[in-house]
Design a protein around this motif. Structure first.
Motif, PDB file in Angstrom:
ATOM      1  N   ARG A  64       1.594   6.710  -6.818  1.00  0.00           N
ATOM      2  CA  ARG A  64       0.651   7.516  -7.155  1.00  0.00           C
ATOM      3  C   ARG A  64       1.079   9.094  -6.732  1.00  0.00           C
ATOM      4  O   ARG A  64       0.555   9.847  -7.709  1.00  0.00           O
ATOM      5  CB  ARG A  64      -0.865   7.212  -6.464  1.00  0.00           C
ATOM      6  CG  ARG A  64      -1.537   5.982  -6.677  1.00  0.00           C
ATOM      7  CD  ARG A  64      -2.649   5.769  -5.936  1.00  0.00           C
ATOM      8  NE  ARG A  64      -3.249   4.323  -6.298  1.00  0.00           N
ATOM      9  CZ  ARG A  64      -4.412   3.948  -5.856  1.00  0.00           C
ATOM     10  NH1 ARG A  64      -5.155   4.701  -4.971  1.00  0.00           N
ATOM     11  NH2 ARG A  64      -4.767   2.704  -6.102  1.00  0.00           N
ATOM     12  N   GLU A  65       1.878   9.204  -5.873  1.00  0.00           N
ATOM     13  CA  GLU A  65       2.261  10.376  -5.401  1.00  0.00           C
ATOM     14  C   GLU A  65       3.310  11.187  -6.364  1.00  0.00           C
ATOM     15  O   GLU A  65       3.500  12.156  -6.883  1.00  0.00           O
ATOM     16  CB  GLU A  65       2.746  10.658  -4.134  1.00  0.00           C
ATOM     17  CG  GLU A  65       1.517  10.591  -2.926  1.00  0.00           C
ATOM     18  CD  GLU A  65       0.481  11.553  -3.186  1.00  0.00           C
ATOM     19  OE1 GLU A  65       1.079  12.926  -3.461  1.00  0.00           O
ATOM     20  OE2 GLU A  65      -0.767  11.418  -2.813  1.00  0.00           O
ATOM     21  N   ARG A  66       4.125  10.065  -6.718  1.00  0.00           N
ATOM     22  CA  ARG A  66       5.543  10.486  -7.709  1.00  0.00           C
ATOM     23  C   ARG A  66       5.098  10.437  -9.157  1.00  0.00           C
ATOM     24  O   ARG A  66       5.865  11.348  -9.882  1.00  0.00           O
ATOM     25  CB  ARG A  66       6.781   9.553  -7.179  1.00  0.00           C
ATOM     26  CG  ARG A  66       7.089   9.932  -5.774  1.00  0.00           C
ATOM     27  CD  ARG A  66       7.613  11.312  -5.572  1.00  0.00           C
ATOM     28  NE  ARG A  66       8.029  11.296  -4.024  1.00  0.00           N
ATOM     29  CZ  ARG A  66       8.320  12.417  -3.586  1.00  0.00           C
ATOM     30  NH1 ARG A  66       8.818  13.504  -4.445  1.00  0.00           N
ATOM     31  NH2 ARG A  66       8.882  12.480  -2.304  1.00  0.00           N
ATOM     32  N   LEU A 100       0.761  -1.340  -0.083  1.00  0.00           N
ATOM     33  CA  LEU A 100      -0.248   0.075  -0.021  1.00  0.00           C
ATOM     34  C   LEU A 100       0.891   0.999  -0.048  1.00  0.00           C
ATOM     35  O   LEU A 100       0.507   2.228  -0.723  1.00  0.00           O
ATOM     36  CB  LEU A 100      -1.055  -0.037   1.165  1.00  0.00           C
ATOM     37  CG  LEU A 100      -2.173  -1.200   1.127  1.00  0.00           C
ATOM     38  CD1 LEU A 100      -2.758  -1.117   2.468  1.00  0.00           C
ATOM     39  CD2 LEU A 100      -3.090  -0.794   0.104  1.00  0.00           C
ATOM     40  N   LEU A 101       1.845   1.345   0.868  1.00  0.00           N
ATOM     41  CA  LEU A 101       2.832   2.110   0.930  1.00  0.00           C
ATOM     42  C   LEU A 101       3.515   2.671  -0.377  1.00  0.00           C
ATOM     43  O   LEU A 101       3.778   3.737  -1.153  1.00  0.00           O
ATOM     44  CB  LEU A 101       3.748   2.171   1.955  1.00  0.00           C
ATOM     45  CG  LEU A 101       3.311   2.364   3.271  1.00  0.00           C
ATOM     46  CD1 LEU A 101       4.432   2.070   4.397  1.00  0.00           C
ATOM     47  CD2 LEU A 101       2.708   3.877   3.743  1.00  0.00           C
ATOM     48  N   ARG A 102       4.053   1.532  -1.200  1.00  0.00           N
ATOM     49  CA  ARG A 102       4.479   1.457  -2.566  1.00  0.00           C
ATOM     50  C   ARG A 102       3.527   2.199  -3.430  1.00  0.00           C
ATOM     51  O   ARG A 102       3.937   3.036  -4.228  1.00  0.00           O
ATOM     52  CB  ARG A 102       4.873   0.153  -2.848  1.00  0.00           C
ATOM     53  CG  ARG A 102       5.757   0.029  -4.343  1.00  0.00           C
ATOM     54  CD  ARG A 102       6.945   0.941  -4.185  1.00  0.00           C
ATOM     55  NE  ARG A 102       7.961   0.974  -5.494  1.00  0.00           N
ATOM     56  CZ  ARG A 102       8.744   1.806  -5.665  1.00  0.00           C
ATOM     57  NH1 ARG A 102       9.339   2.725  -4.732  1.00  0.00           N
ATOM     58  NH2 ARG A 102       9.548   1.888  -6.747  1.00  0.00           N
ATOM     59  N   ARG A 103       2.212   1.724  -3.425  1.00  0.00           N
ATOM     60  CA  ARG A 103       1.432   2.082  -4.323  1.00  0.00           C
ATOM     61  C   ARG A 103       0.974   3.561  -4.235  1.00  0.00           C
ATOM     62  O   ARG A 103       0.910   4.335  -5.138  1.00  0.00           O
ATOM     63  CB  ARG A 103       0.124   1.371  -4.127  1.00  0.00           C
ATOM     64  CG  ARG A 103      -0.054   0.015  -4.752  1.00  0.00           C
ATOM     65  CD  ARG A 103      -1.171  -0.784  -4.596  1.00  0.00           C
ATOM     66  NE  ARG A 103      -2.238  -0.342  -5.263  1.00  0.00           N
ATOM     67  CZ  ARG A 103      -3.521  -0.762  -5.723  1.00  0.00           C
ATOM     68  NH1 ARG A 103      -3.914  -1.544  -4.612  1.00  0.00           N
ATOM     69  NH2 ARG A 103      -4.300   0.057  -6.240  1.00  0.00           N
ATOM     70  N   HIS A 104       1.100   3.972  -3.076  1.00  0.00           N
ATOM     71  CA  HIS A 104       0.628   5.244  -2.481  1.00  0.00           C
ATOM     72  C   HIS A 104       1.854   6.479  -2.912  1.00  0.00           C
ATOM     73  O   HIS A 104       1.698   7.495  -3.722  1.00  0.00           O
ATOM     74  CB  HIS A 104       0.698   5.716  -1.168  1.00  0.00           C
ATOM     75  CG  HIS A 104       0.348   7.107  -0.613  1.00  0.00           C
ATOM     76  ND1 HIS A 104      -0.653   7.646  -0.792  1.00  0.00           N
ATOM     77  CD2 HIS A 104       1.191   8.035   0.134  1.00  0.00           C
ATOM     78  CE1 HIS A 104      -0.578   9.090  -0.601  1.00  0.00           C
ATOM     79  NE2 HIS A 104       0.480   9.072  -0.005  1.00  0.00           N
ATOM     80  N   TYR A 105       2.976   5.900  -2.880  1.00  0.00           N
ATOM     81  CA  TYR A 105       4.297   6.515  -3.219  1.00  0.00           C
ATOM     82  C   TYR A 105       4.069   6.607  -4.854  1.00  0.00           C
ATOM     83  O   TYR A 105       4.678   7.842  -5.388  1.00  0.00           O
ATOM     84  CB  TYR A 105       5.681   5.692  -2.875  1.00  0.00           C
ATOM     85  CG  TYR A 105       6.952   6.268  -3.348  1.00  0.00           C
ATOM     86  CD1 TYR A 105       7.224   7.297  -2.672  1.00  0.00           C
ATOM     87  CD2 TYR A 105       7.655   5.747  -4.403  1.00  0.00           C
ATOM     88  CE1 TYR A 105       8.678   8.004  -3.183  1.00  0.00           C
ATOM     89  CE2 TYR A 105       8.922   6.452  -4.966  1.00  0.00           C
ATOM     90  CZ  TYR A 105       9.167   7.313  -4.242  1.00  0.00           C
ATOM     91  OH  TYR A 105      10.422   7.943  -4.643  1.00  0.00           O
ATOM     92  N   MET A 119      -5.321   9.773 -11.431  1.00  0.00           N
ATOM     93  CA  MET A 119      -6.125  10.022 -10.151  1.00  0.00           C
ATOM     94  C   MET A 119      -7.074  11.359 -10.317  1.00  0.00           C
ATOM     95  O   MET A 119      -8.132  11.214  -9.730  1.00  0.00           O
ATOM     96  CB  MET A 119      -5.388  10.028  -9.027  1.00  0.00           C
ATOM     97  CG  MET A 119      -4.791   8.564  -8.793  1.00  0.00           C
ATOM     98  SD  MET A 119      -5.865   7.284  -8.576  1.00  0.00           S
ATOM     99  CE  MET A 119      -6.702   7.756  -6.937  1.00  0.00           C
ATOM    100  N   GLU A 156       0.381  -0.425 -11.325  1.00  0.00           N
ATOM    101  CA  GLU A 156      -0.546   0.274 -10.553  1.00  0.00           C
ATOM    102  C   GLU A 156      -1.676   0.893 -11.446  1.00  0.00           C
ATOM    103  O   GLU A 156      -2.698   1.100 -10.835  1.00  0.00           O
ATOM    104  CB  GLU A 156       0.231   1.330  -9.978  1.00  0.00           C
ATOM    105  CG  GLU A 156      -0.534   2.307  -9.047  1.00  0.00           C
ATOM    106  CD  GLU A 156      -0.994   1.413  -7.907  1.00  0.00           C
ATOM    107  OE1 GLU A 156      -1.979   2.031  -7.119  1.00  0.00           O
ATOM    108  OE2 GLU A 156      -0.531   0.584  -7.382  1.00  0.00           O
ATOM    109  N   ARG A 210      -0.769  10.394 -11.152  1.00  0.00           N
ATOM    110  CA  ARG A 210      -1.330  11.697 -10.504  1.00  0.00           C
ATOM    111  C   ARG A 210      -2.670  12.203 -11.387  1.00  0.00           C
ATOM    112  O   ARG A 210      -3.613  12.476 -10.974  1.00  0.00           O
ATOM    113  CB  ARG A 210      -0.340  12.542 -10.196  1.00  0.00           C
ATOM    114  CG  ARG A 210      -0.838  13.591  -8.996  1.00  0.00           C
ATOM    115  CD  ARG A 210       0.575  14.268  -8.640  1.00  0.00           C
ATOM    116  NE  ARG A 210       1.262  14.801  -9.614  1.00  0.00           N
ATOM    117  CZ  ARG A 210       2.543  14.796  -9.702  1.00  0.00           C
ATOM    118  NH1 ARG A 210       2.970  13.808  -8.860  1.00  0.00           N
ATOM    119  NH2 ARG A 210       3.422  15.173 -10.476  1.00  0.00           N
TER     120      ARG A 210
END
Length: 501
Positions: free
Chosen positions: A100-102, A93-98, A110, A432, A107
């Motif tokens: 999506r943010e980077r 989940l952290l990797r997916r969030h990273y 989303m 992703e 981005r």
């Protein structure tokens, strides 16, 4: 044996009685021993039974402890596996969030999906308002029908209550008027709400367009920056190569100059040595000639003194011919002694002169040998320095070539690492994107902007639709061959309703 008298009878009776007592005592001892053996056997059996029970209890406790330990170990392993799975899920989940943010593409995706959710919520709100209006109209129609039926079925009541009917009609008219006024106000409010929603939607779309423009400008600036860095790097590399070539040329020139200087220095040393040898020979000749001249002058002076002495002696002999013999003898002896002394002095002086000449010659030879040795040592040192310098230059050249090779390998490894990182990053971004499309796109079909879902994303959309029973009948494959007219992102259903209104 039959007893003959009373004594024998008594003796026989006594013997029998003693034998019976002995037998009885033996029986008693046997009985006691048997009783003791039976008691010992019972105690042994009881002890064996007690030990068996204790062993059984210990085995039961051991089995229970083993079961408990096995269960605890199993629960521990299960807890470790659960924690490991949770940690893996959290890392994922952290990797997916990273990602999506980077990643700009994720981005942007989303943001477009959020815009689709907003559009869907607005559409559902509009449909809900329309449904509420239809429901109110239906209730009003039902109330009117009920009133009409009541009026038609109760004619007699209408006659009796005509006045009340008129009043109710008046009141009903007033209510209708009030309802019309309220409905008009509601329409006005709805119109204002639609205008506000339109304005909000335009603001949202304008913001999205501005963000897209800023993102494109940022990408263009980054590409320009990367291009400038590449050009600068190429120029620096060319300059560095040119500098290395110049350094190699300078090193070769220095080596050639050093070789020439070494050759010139060798010839100059030989010429200087010959000049010094000639100067030393000339100096030795001058010293020898001077010594010979001094010796000749000294001999000439001694000859003159001798002649003068002889002449003086002759004159004295001539003048003092009449002198007594003793004085003549003394004079002759003195003269002879003086002459002997002079001869000895001359011999000693000659020996000293020869010794000085030998010492001087020996000193000159040793000095010349020392100078020659110094010249040889100096020449050897210069040769050693030249050899060391050439070796150092060769080592430096090898070190430079090795360093350039290492830098080239390091640069290639860095480029390969950057390429591998980019490939893995793009692969993770694609995965992703597929997950996001699978999770969100089936719920937003019809609400997304044109171009959000690409042709290669239809398989992910189909997979996401198959997970939900109500979305499974959708024809996802027809989206790739749709013939609907092209519409801009702002031309949604709400805009068309407002335009028609």
């Amino acid at each position: 044996m039959e007893a003959k008298n009373e004594l024998q009878k008594n003796a026989i009776a006594e013997a029998r009685r003693t034998e019976l007592e002995t037998f009885q005592r033996a029986l008693d001892m046997h009985w006691l021993n048997s009783r003791m053996d039976d008691g010992r056997m019972g105690r042994c059996l009881a002890l064996i039974q007690r030990e068996a029970e204790m062993e059984k209890q210990f085995q039961e406790r051991t089995d229970h402890a083993a079961i408990v330990n096995a269960q605890a170990e199993k629960e521990t392993k299960l807890a470790i596996e659960v924690a490991k799975l949770r940690r893996q899920e959290m890392c994922e989940l952290l990797r997916r969030h990273y990602l999506r943010e980077r990643d700009p593409s994720l981005r942007n995706l989303m943001q477009k999906l959020q815009a689709g959710y907003v559009c869907r919520d607005l559409q559902q709100q509009i449909l809900h308002n329309q449904y509420r209006k239809l429901q109110e109209e239906t209730e009003e129609k039902r109330a009117n029908d009920v009133l009409k039926n009541t009026l038609y079925n109760d004619k007699e009541a209408l006659d009796r209550e005509e006045r009340e009917k008129m009043e109710r009609n008046d009141e009903y008219c007033r209510d209708l008027q009030q309802q019309l006024v309220n409905r008009q106000k509601q329409k006005q409010c709805a119109y204002e709400d639609t205008l506000i929603e339109k304005k909000m939607l335009e603001e949202v779309m304008r913001t999205i367009a501005d963000e897209d423009q800023r993102e494109l400008e940022k990408k263009r600036i980054e590409r320009e920056k990367v291009r400038n860095e590449m050009v600068t790097f190429k120029r620096a590399r060319d300059a560095w190569k040119e500098k290395q070539k110049q350094m190699l040329v300078i090193e070769e020139r220095q080596l050639e100059a050093q070789r020439r200087a070494a050759a010139d220095r060798t010839s100059a040393v030989i010429a200087e040595r010959e000049r010094q040898i000639r100067a030393k020979e000339e100096l030795n000749e001058k010293i020898a000639s001077k010594i010979l001249a001094d010796e000749a002058a000294r001999r000439e002076r001694e000859d003159v003194i001798k002649q003068l002495q002889e002449q003086e002696y002759l004159e004295k002999n001539v003048v003092d011919a009449a002198g007594d013999a003793e004085r003549a003898l003394h004079a002759a002896a003195a003269t002879q002694r003086a002459l002997a002394r002079q001869v000895e002095l001359r011999a000693a002086a000659a020996r000293g002169e020869r010794q000085r000449e030998a010492e001087f010659r020996k000193a000159n030879e040793s000095k010349m040998a020392a100078e020659v040795q110094k010249e040889k040592e100096k020449e050897m040192k210069n040769k050693e320095k030249a050899r060391q310098y050439s070796q150092e230059l060769l080592k430096q050249i090898e070190e430079n070539s090795r360093r350039r090779k290492q830098e080239k390998e390091l640069e290639e490894s860095r480029a390969q690492y950057v390429w591998d990182c980019g490939t893995s990053w793009r692969q993770e971004v694609n995965e992703e994107r597929k997950k996001i499309i699978t999770e969100h796109a089936p719920h937003l079909i019809g609400y997304l902007q044109a171009g959000v879902i690409a042709k290669e994303d239809l398989a992910a959309v189909r997979e996401g639709a198959d997970r939900h029973q109500r979305l499974a009948p959708l024809d996802i494959e027809s989206m790739a061959t749709s013939r609907r007219p092209h519409r801009y992102s702002k031309c949604n259903q709400q805009c068309r309703v407002l335009r028609e209104y």
